[in-house]
Design an enzyme around this catalytic site. Structure first.
Site, PDB file in Angstrom:
ATOM      1  CD1 TRP A 101      -2.129  -2.057   2.021  1.00  0.00           C
ATOM      2  CD2 TRP A 101      -3.031  -1.401   0.023  1.00  0.00           C
ATOM      3  NE1 TRP A 101      -3.221  -2.928   1.716  1.00  0.00           N
ATOM      4  CE2 TRP A 101      -3.602  -2.531   0.365  1.00  0.00           C
ATOM      5  CE3 TRP A 101      -3.131  -0.661  -1.243  1.00  0.00           C
ATOM      6  CZ2 TRP A 101      -4.572  -3.030  -0.520  1.00  0.00           C
ATOM      7  CZ3 TRP A 101      -4.233  -1.167  -1.860  1.00  0.00           C
ATOM      8  CH2 TRP A 101      -5.072  -2.327  -1.476  1.00  0.00           C
ATOM      9  CG  ASP A 171      -2.878   4.092   4.478  1.00  0.00           C
ATOM     10  OD1 ASP A 171      -3.949   3.701   5.287  1.00  0.00           O
ATOM     11  OD2 ASP A 171      -2.945   3.150   3.345  1.00  0.00           O
ATOM     12  CE  LYS A 195      -8.656  -3.042   3.767  1.00  0.00           C
ATOM     13  NZ  LYS A 195      -7.365  -2.269   3.311  1.00  0.00           N
TER      14      LYS A 195
HETATM   15  C1  LIG Z   1      -7.041  -1.754   2.064  1.00  0.00           C
HETATM   16  C2  LIG Z   1      -5.869  -0.801   2.115  1.00  0.00           C
HETATM   17  C3  LIG Z   1      -5.848   0.294   1.329  1.00  0.00           C
HETATM   18  C4  LIG Z   1      -6.603   0.203   0.137  1.00  0.00           C
HETATM   19  O1  LIG Z   1      -7.976   0.615   0.305  1.00  0.00           O
HETATM   20  P1  LIG Z   1      -8.973   0.761  -0.550  1.00  0.00           P
HETATM   21  O2  LIG Z   1     -10.157   1.349   0.263  1.00  0.00           O
HETATM   22  O3  LIG Z   1      -9.527  -0.384  -1.274  1.00  0.00           O
HETATM   23  O4  LIG Z   1      -8.631   1.811  -1.677  1.00  0.00           O
HETATM   24  C5  LIG Z   1      -4.873   1.165   1.520  1.00  0.00           C
HETATM   25  N1  LIG Z   1      -4.261   1.130   2.507  1.00  0.00           N
HETATM   26  C6  LIG Z   1      -4.196   0.054   3.362  1.00  0.00           C
HETATM   27  C7  LIG Z   1      -3.164   0.181   4.696  1.00  0.00           C
HETATM   28  C8  LIG Z   1      -5.188  -0.895   3.430  1.00  0.00           C
HETATM   29  O5  LIG Z   1      -4.941  -1.750   4.431  1.00  0.00           O
END
Ligand SMILES: *Cc1c(COP(=O)(O)O)cnc(C)c1O
Length: 360
Positions: A101, A171, A195
């Site tokens: 990511w 993030d 998540k």
């Molecule tokens: C799942 C995830 C993403 C991507 O998320 P989307 O909402 O599908 O774009 C980005 N960063 C992390 C850390 C993730 O776990």
């Protein structure tokens, strides 16, 4: 009705209490005669839902007044572009690449300026967090970027990098609300909610007010400017009303559970059940350097692909689902977010122990 133990990395398990409440309010939300899916985002009843969700989130995370809370769409992935578009004034940013990511975010930022990879753990399949105490931060870097919890590899920053005075952007998709964070240490914190928080289709960005300006990269679409959404209190266009509503319920649930300090304690205990087992086991082992282990995502392997596959299959038949590791790493991964009860983790550890005894 029978519910499984769902170890999915996302979309993921939600608190059963929340699902039941949502079910109860499905046909008639609090006397409005309609479901939240059917109501206008400009109605008074929805206005209360979004305001209360924001207030509860602010309370849970102790978000300072000079930060805006934005409910946005496009997932965490759209933030990979939105961040450089809004912050890259000097067209330079530093990225710490600790997984897929973070790598995607770094690659996306390259479209808008000089995105510099200042540290990486790719040399060992992202199984650790690099030393970030003295990084070669660029003098004119607009920000330093991290992915705080690496969902796929199961590592987490236990200590934030020394950004040498530069803005930190993080993030936090897969550790969102899993433990307290000091929001004031960040310029922007954001996470896709699917998540650890709510239903898919929304990202929450917590942005320091002075970063919300009209001074964005030329050609930035209106929808990609933080200011557009901040000025309209996340109602510039139709938001994901349903996700805001369910997230709001999860915030209430978290408050009832005792808040984020209580969640941290619970999450530490839960993760220890699995990690302690992995450390003792002669069949299974964790894949991450111990001091960098995530509380949320626990990857493990047997070292034998066929045995891994058999384990995943038998676990599923026993009601433990989505334990297959990410396609890029193989093996297994148990995501044990806030809504996974202790009981689920204890039963999984017991199942692994039994599997080990039967397959020695
Ligand atoms: C799942 C995830 C993403 C991507 O998320 P989307 O909402 O599908 O774009 C980005 N960063 C992390 C850390 C993730 O776990």
């Amino acid at each position: 009705m029978s519910r499984v133990y769902n170890f999915s990395a996302g979309p993921a398990v939600l608190p059963e209490e929340v699902l039941r409440e949502v079910q109860q309010e499905m046909l008639d939300y609090r006397g409005s005669g309609q479901s939240v899916m059917e109501m206008s985002h400009r109605s008074r009843v929805f206005d209360e839902i979004i305001k209360e969700a924001e207030a509860d989130l602010r309370e849970l995370m102790a978000i300072p007044e000079n930060y805006k809370v934005l409910f946005l769409q496009g997932g965490a992935s759209l933030q990979f572009a939105m961040i450089p578009m809004n912050l890259m004034k000097n067209r330079v940013a530093d990225y710490i690449v600790t997984g897929q990511w973070a790598k995607k975010a770094w690659q996306e930022a390259q479209k808008y300026g000089k995105a510099v990879k200042i540290a990486s753990s790719e040399d060992q399949t992202f199984s650790y967090i690099p030393d970030c105490s003295d990084l070669p931060i660029d003098d004119d870097a607009d920000y330093v970027y991290i992915c705080q919890n690496n969902t796929i590899y199961g590592t987490a920053f236990k200590k934030l990098p020394d950004t040498k005075g530069k803005l930190l952007v993080a993030d936090i998709s897969s550790c969102f609300l899993s433990e307290p964070v000091d929001v004031s240490k960040y310029g922007i914190l954001y996470g896709g909610v699917q998540k650890n928080v709510g239903p898919a289709g929304m990202v929450i960005a917590i942005v320091r007010e002075d970063l919300i300006t009209d001074d964005v990269l030329e050609g930035t679409p209106t929808m990609m400017k933080y200011k557009t959404h901040a000025d309209a209190d996340s109602l510039y266009n139709t938001p994901n009303c349903w996700s805001i509503y369910v997230c709001g319920k999860v915030f209430k649930w978290l408050k009832q559970m005792g808040g984020l300090e209580a969640m941290r304690e619970r999450n530490v205990k839960k993760a220890a059940v699995l990690y302690d087992f992995l450390d003792e086991s002669r069949m299974f082992r964790g894949t991450v350097r111990k001091e960098d282990r995530s509380l949320m995502n626990v990857p493990f392997v047997t070292g034998d692909k066929e045995l891994d596959a058999r384990f995943v299959k038998e676990a599923e038949a026993a009601g433990f689902i989505n334990l297959k590791g990410h396609r890029s790493v193989g093996g297994m991964r148990a995501s044990i977010y806030n809504a996974m009860p202790m009981e689920g983790v204890e039963k999984l550890a017991a199942f692994m122990k039994k599997f080990e005894e039967e397959n020695r």
